[in-house]
Design an enzyme around this catalytic site. Structure first.
Site, PDB file in Angstrom:
ATOM      1  N   LYS A   1      -0.445   1.665   8.957  1.00  0.00           N
ATOM      2  CA  LYS A   1       0.018   1.425   7.390  1.00  0.00           C
ATOM      3  C   LYS A   1      -1.217   1.894   6.571  1.00  0.00           C
ATOM      4  O   LYS A   1      -2.313   1.882   7.113  1.00  0.00           O
ATOM      5  CB  LYS A   1       0.283  -0.038   7.333  1.00  0.00           C
ATOM      6  CG  LYS A   1       1.191  -0.345   6.097  1.00  0.00           C
ATOM      7  CD  LYS A   1       2.401  -0.012   6.441  1.00  0.00           C
ATOM      8  CE  LYS A   1       3.469  -0.690   5.402  1.00  0.00           C
ATOM      9  NZ  LYS A   1       4.878  -0.728   6.075  1.00  0.00           N
TER      10      LYS A   1
ATOM     11  N   LYS B   1       7.394  -2.941  15.568  1.00  0.00           N
ATOM     12  CA  LYS B   1       8.788  -2.513  15.316  1.00  0.00           C
ATOM     13  C   LYS B   1       9.393  -1.168  15.846  1.00  0.00           C
ATOM     14  O   LYS B   1      10.145  -1.015  16.337  1.00  0.00           O
ATOM     15  CB  LYS B   1       8.627  -2.119  13.586  1.00  0.00           C
ATOM     16  CG  LYS B   1       9.842  -1.735  12.786  1.00  0.00           C
ATOM     17  CD  LYS B   1       9.616  -1.378  11.572  1.00  0.00           C
ATOM     18  CE  LYS B   1       8.813  -2.328  10.617  1.00  0.00           C
ATOM     19  NZ  LYS B   1       8.723  -1.975   9.099  1.00  0.00           N
TER      20      LYS B   1
HETATM   21  N1  GLU Z   1       7.209   1.806   5.217  1.00  0.00           N
HETATM   22  C1  GLU Z   1       8.558   1.592   5.884  1.00  0.00           C
HETATM   23  C2  GLU Z   1       8.350   0.558   7.004  1.00  0.00           C
HETATM   24  O1  GLU Z   1       7.540  -0.292   6.723  1.00  0.00           O
HETATM   25  C3  GLU Z   1       8.664   2.854   6.548  1.00  0.00           C
HETATM   26  C4  GLU Z   1       7.609   3.535   7.401  1.00  0.00           C
HETATM   27  C5  GLU Z   1       7.970   5.021   8.282  1.00  0.00           C
HETATM   28  O2  GLU Z   1       8.988   5.430   7.692  1.00  0.00           O
HETATM   29  O3  GLU Z   1       7.272   5.356   8.969  1.00  0.00           O
HETATM   30  O4  GLU Z   1       9.004   0.414   8.005  1.00  0.00           O
END
Ligand code: GLU
Length: 468
Positions: free
Chosen positions: A102, A90
């Site tokens: 994560k 991403k």
């Molecule tokens: N939890 C969100 C995601 O899955 C945001 C992650 C972030 O802002 O670092 O993209």
């Protein structure tokens, strides 16, 4: 059925096979670099509860690593590894210069008091500090399913207790409340990104005509699964700014349907006062929470958890477009069935990248120790005022107060955040759409997005001199 992590790996392998990158490089990109598995005690009432938690750093090709922390009873190491991997792809896809990570804490948040949640969050943060798994240049958490600004503020405060002397400590976590070094527009960011991504796809006549639709979002029928932060803002913005019609919503307690369109803002208020989406203002209650997913509609937005559209229900999905606002809502098996039917799937790694994009802006704001817009807003306003004055003098006509206010406005933080987010989503969309259009053998947008991300990560490794 394959696990979530296996599903992500399968998608990776499908894309990797279509690149010319060396095998060793591909396996380095594919694997999770560091997996931290934790068990720690927290006093809950009179008992000591041992909490299971994780932090996974999938890729260190860029630092810090970045990704949310999830509080859910479904958390497993497999799930956190899958989500951390998706964060890497991403970030690369939307040019956010982070590696993926994560975190997950295996709890049902609503079964705990605020005080207990604070204790769990602070203890989890202390464990991350102890293991060197958090820091503005190391690994920067953010909200995810079951967490929000409140938890991020606890994380920052705990970090400051240990590392208070670090001038950049406020950049150790993003998604903080605005008055605690957060950024305007972060809460709506993922939902707004979903809107920009969908809008871009729908604006390309050649692509939408293929699935028998007219270009534009106006009047399109949408079904939303999940009214958490992402589903809620995606629904509100698609309706209010895009003119779409939200005809059904599915939540934990069931689903509702109203062909005239549902006002998501009002529905959220109804849910917080009654505890349920059912019984809302003229909408029909459907027999199950799954029923909404199978309705006739233009766009289905799964915005809850992973594996919601699977081998078992994929055949019955009638939406022409599936907009993956959640992470991993469509399993690899379901995807095969849907692609055969001609359904367009806008992949999660692109469509929900708005959250991490605005997190990146927050991190930059924190490192610069200054709000966006502070330097240039008034300067721009003065220039625009002079311009309007000049035009008025030349033409002999004058703008009314409302027009003047609109014409001379300098950009504030929220304007810049939204503009930066739109730019990011539009640019990334065309990058992987081009791969989809130009590369033979690329049959779907997810594979195209993966290839785009893989090439960027691969180049990073090559530029580092790690791989020849
Ligand atoms: N939890 C969100 C995601 O899955 C945001 C992650 C972030 O802002 O670092 O993209």
């Amino acid at each position: 059925m394959s696990t979530f992590y296996q599903s992500v790996q399968r998608n990776f392998d499908r894309a990797a096979a279509l690149t010319t990158m060396p095998k060793g490089l591909l396996s380095q990109i594919r694997e999770c670099n560091s997996v931290l598995q934790l068990r720690f005690p927290v006093k809950i009432g009179r008992q000591i509860k041992v909490i299971e938690a994780y932090r996974v750093q999938h890729s260190h090709h860029r630092l810090p690593t970045k990704g949310g922390i999830r509080y859910s009873s479904h958390v497993t190491q497999d799930e956190v590894m899958a989500l951390a991997s998706l964060m890497t792809y991403k970030c690369a896809l939307v040019d956010v210069p982070f590696g993926g990570a994560k975190g997950g804490v295996k709890i049902t948040p609503w079964k705990y008091t605020e005080d207990q949640l604070e204790r769990i969050t602070r203890r989890y943060t202390s464990e991350l500090i102890k293991k060197n798994f958090i820091g503005p240049g190391i690994d920067v958490p953010a909200p995810d399913y079951g967490t929000g600004g409140r938890e991020m503020a606890w994380i920052l405060d705990t970090y400051n207790v240990f590392k208070g002397g670090d001038i950049d400590s406020i950049a150790c976590v993003t998604g903080k409340p605005v008055h605690q070094n957060g950024i305007r527009g972060r809460v709506e960011a993922t939902g707004r990104g979903v809107y920009y991504g969908l809008k871009e796809l729908l604006s390309i006549e050649e692509d939408v005509k293929k699935i028998g639709m007219e270009p534009g979002m106006e009047g399109k029928t949408i079904v939303i699964q999940g009214l958490g932060n992402v589903g809620r803002y995606a629904g509100i913005i698609c309706r209010n700014e895009g003119g779409a019609k939200i005809i059904a919503v599915s939540e934990y307690e069931g689903s509702i349907y109203d062909p005239k369109g549902i006002d998501i803002d009002k529905l959220c208020k109804h849910r917080s006062s009654t505890g349920s989406i059912l019984g809302f203002n003229g909408a029909k209650n459907l027999e199950s929470r799954e029923a909404a997913l199978e309705l006739e509609c233009d766009i289905l937005i799964p915005a809850a958890l992973e594996n919601q559209i699977h081998k078992g229900n994929a055949k019955r999905i009638k939406a022409k477009i599936i907009a993956e606002a959640a992470n991993g809502p469509v399993t690899a098996d379901a995807q095969e069935i849907l692609l055969k039917k001609g359904t367009i799937i806008i992949p999660d790694m692109y469509l929900n990248a708005g959250g991490v994009t605005v997190s990146y802006f927050e991190w930059l704001k924190n490192l610069s120790h200054m709000r966006f817009g502070r330097m240039e807003k008034r300067f721009d306003q003065n220039v625009y005022e002079n311009l309007v004055g000049f035009v008025e003098k030349q033409t002999g006509k004058s703008a009314n107060n409302k027009e003047k206010k609109f014409l001379v406005k300098g950009a504030d933080e929220i304007d810049l955040v939204r503009s930066g987010l739109e730019e990011t989503m539009v640019t990334a969309y065309h990058q992987f759409r081009n791969v989809y259009k130009r590369k033979r053998n690329v049959k779907d947008l997810r594979t195209a997005a993966f290839i785009t991300a893989l090439e960027k990560i691969g180049n990073d490794y090559i530029n580092m001199g790690v791989f020849p």
